[in-house]
Design a protein around this motif. Structure first.
Motif, PDB file in Angstrom:
ATOM      1  N   ARG A   1      -3.664  -3.305  -6.859  1.00  0.00           N
ATOM      2  CA  ARG A   1      -2.439  -3.331  -6.083  1.00  0.00           C
ATOM      3  C   ARG A   1      -2.557  -4.350  -4.965  1.00  0.00           C
ATOM      4  NH1 ARG A   1      -5.025   1.582  -4.614  1.00  0.00           N
ATOM      5  NH2 ARG A   1      -5.482   1.754  -2.384  1.00  0.00           N
ATOM      6  N   SER A   2      -1.412  -4.694  -4.406  1.00  0.00           N
ATOM      7  CA  SER A   2      -1.356  -5.630  -3.291  1.00  0.00           C
ATOM      8  C   SER A   2      -1.009  -4.867  -2.016  1.00  0.00           C
ATOM      9  CB  SER A   2      -0.276  -6.686  -3.564  1.00  0.00           C
ATOM     10  OG  SER A   2       1.013  -6.097  -3.457  1.00  0.00           O
TER      11      SER A   2
ATOM     12  N   ARG B   1      -1.199   7.346   0.995  1.00  0.00           N
ATOM     13  CA  ARG B   1      -2.211   8.382   0.765  1.00  0.00           C
ATOM     14  C   ARG B   1      -2.357   8.659  -0.728  1.00  0.00           C
ATOM     15  NH1 ARG B   1      -1.245  13.387   2.494  1.00  0.00           N
ATOM     16  NH2 ARG B   1       0.926  13.083   3.098  1.00  0.00           N
ATOM     17  N   CYS B   2      -1.245   8.638  -1.435  1.00  0.00           N
ATOM     18  CA  CYS B   2      -1.307   8.839  -2.888  1.00  0.00           C
ATOM     19  C   CYS B   2      -2.086   7.705  -3.551  1.00  0.00           C
ATOM     20  CB  CYS B   2       0.097   8.900  -3.462  1.00  0.00           C
ATOM     21  SG  CYS B   2       1.054  10.378  -3.013  1.00  0.00           S
ATOM     22  N   LEU B   3      -1.824   6.475  -3.116  1.00  0.00           N
ATOM     23  CA  LEU B   3      -2.491   5.317  -3.712  1.00  0.00           C
ATOM     24  C   LEU B   3      -3.993   5.327  -3.429  1.00  0.00           C
ATOM     25  CD1 LEU B   3       0.095   2.509  -2.882  1.00  0.00           C
ATOM     26  CD2 LEU B   3      -0.353   3.537  -5.123  1.00  0.00           C
ATOM     27  N   ASP B   4      -4.373   5.882  -2.291  1.00  0.00           N
ATOM     28  CA  ASP B   4      -5.787   5.898  -1.908  1.00  0.00           C
ATOM     29  C   ASP B   4      -6.546   7.092  -2.483  1.00  0.00           C
ATOM     30  OD1 ASP B   4      -5.372   3.615  -0.438  1.00  0.00           O
ATOM     31  OD2 ASP B   4      -5.058   4.674   1.459  1.00  0.00           O
TER      32      ASP B   4
ATOM     33  N   GLY C   1       5.068  -0.154  -0.082  1.00  0.00           N
ATOM     34  CA  GLY C   1       6.449  -0.447   0.277  1.00  0.00           C
ATOM     35  C   GLY C   1       7.322  -0.676  -0.945  1.00  0.00           C
ATOM     36  N   ASP C   2       6.764  -1.341  -1.958  1.00  0.00           N
ATOM     37  CA  ASP C   2       7.512  -1.577  -3.189  1.00  0.00           C
ATOM     38  C   ASP C   2       7.852  -0.255  -3.874  1.00  0.00           C
ATOM     39  OD1 ASP C   2       7.327  -4.273  -2.741  1.00  0.00           O
ATOM     40  OD2 ASP C   2       5.781  -4.631  -4.263  1.00  0.00           O
TER      41      ASP C   2
ATOM     42  N   TYR D   1       5.531   0.224 -12.770  1.00  0.00           N
ATOM     43  CA  TYR D   1       5.137  -0.792 -11.773  1.00  0.00           C
ATOM     44  C   TYR D   1       3.616  -0.766 -11.582  1.00  0.00           C
ATOM     45  CZ  TYR D   1       4.708  -3.007  -7.155  1.00  0.00           C
ATOM     46  OH  TYR D   1       4.347  -3.818  -6.106  1.00  0.00           O
ATOM     47  N   LEU D   2       3.056   0.433 -11.451  1.00  0.00           N
ATOM     48  CA  LEU D   2       1.627   0.535 -11.194  1.00  0.00           C
ATOM     49  C   LEU D   2       0.792   0.093 -12.387  1.00  0.00           C
ATOM     50  CD1 LEU D   2       1.381   3.925  -9.269  1.00  0.00           C
ATOM     51  CD2 LEU D   2       0.984   1.633  -8.355  1.00  0.00           C
TER      52      LEU D   2
END
Length: 204
Positions: free
Chosen positions: A158-159, A146-149, A164-165, A199-200
């Motif tokens: 992102r992949s 939800r945060c990524l979206d 999960g990473d 990472y992001l």
């Protein structure tokens, strides 16, 4: 007729239905938590838990068939607190803020009762737990997604494995800090923050 499903070996014998029964179970779980914190697994027996809780061993066995069943219930109790805080994270406005909040929640959970959290992490890997405990990991993964979206991160490359990473990064760093007995939450939050957002932002 289909055979009845056998109960899980770590399932409680019965669930508390009355206030008095619920208080007994709560006393058992807190007694178990305090023994694990002060004596570790070496002093952790059903007899010791019953004595600490102020009940007879027979009363304890009315609810829990073994100390492993107590451990499972304790894991569920602790993760319920974590999940309540995680599920309250509002990511609608900015996903980055949501991830930052998730990091703070994870660190606070680990360092609030560090000795207990460290032993429960070990036992969670060792015991044959069921879907009740797996629910915690799934809920965390949904929050990360939800945060990524959300706005602010939705455009970040992102992949399918990114959520999960990120969860593995947070869990790995926080669990390792617990294993080392770290108590500085500010320093740990900063390190996890760098790892997650590094990472992001990384582009090969």
């Amino acid at each position: 007729m289909p055979r009845p499903t056998a109960p899980h070996p770590l399932a409680p014998r019965k669930k508390p239905g009355q206030t008095r029964s619920a208080a007994t179970v709560a006393a058992v779980l807190e007694a178990a938590a305090r023994i694990l914190e002060t004596e570790g697994l070496e002093g952790y027996t059903t007899n010791a838990v019953a004595r600490r809780a102020g009940i007879s061993i027979g009363s304890l066995y009315q609810y829990f068939p073994s100390k492993e069943a107590i451990t499972k219930a304790l894991i569920l109790r602790e993760t319920a607190t974590l999940l309540k805080d995680v599920e309250a994270i509002d990511v609608k406005a900015r996903g980055r803020v949501g991830l930052e909040r998730l990091i703070r929640v994870a660190v606070a959970y680990q360092l609030q009762r560090p000795a207990l959290a460290r032993i429960l992490d070990q036992e969670e890997r060792r015991l044959p737990l069921d879907e009740e405990v797996q629910h915690a990991g799934e809920s965390l993964a949904r929050t990360v997604q939800r945060c990524l979206d959300a706005p602010g991160l939705a455009a970040v490359a992102r992949s399918p494995s990114t959520a999960g990473d990120l969860l593995a990064i947070v869990k790995g760093l926080v669990d390792a800090a617990g294993e080392r007995g770290e108590r500085d939450s500010t320093a740990l939050i900063a390190r996890v923050h760098r790892a997650v957002f590094g990472y992001l932002e990384y582009t090969p």
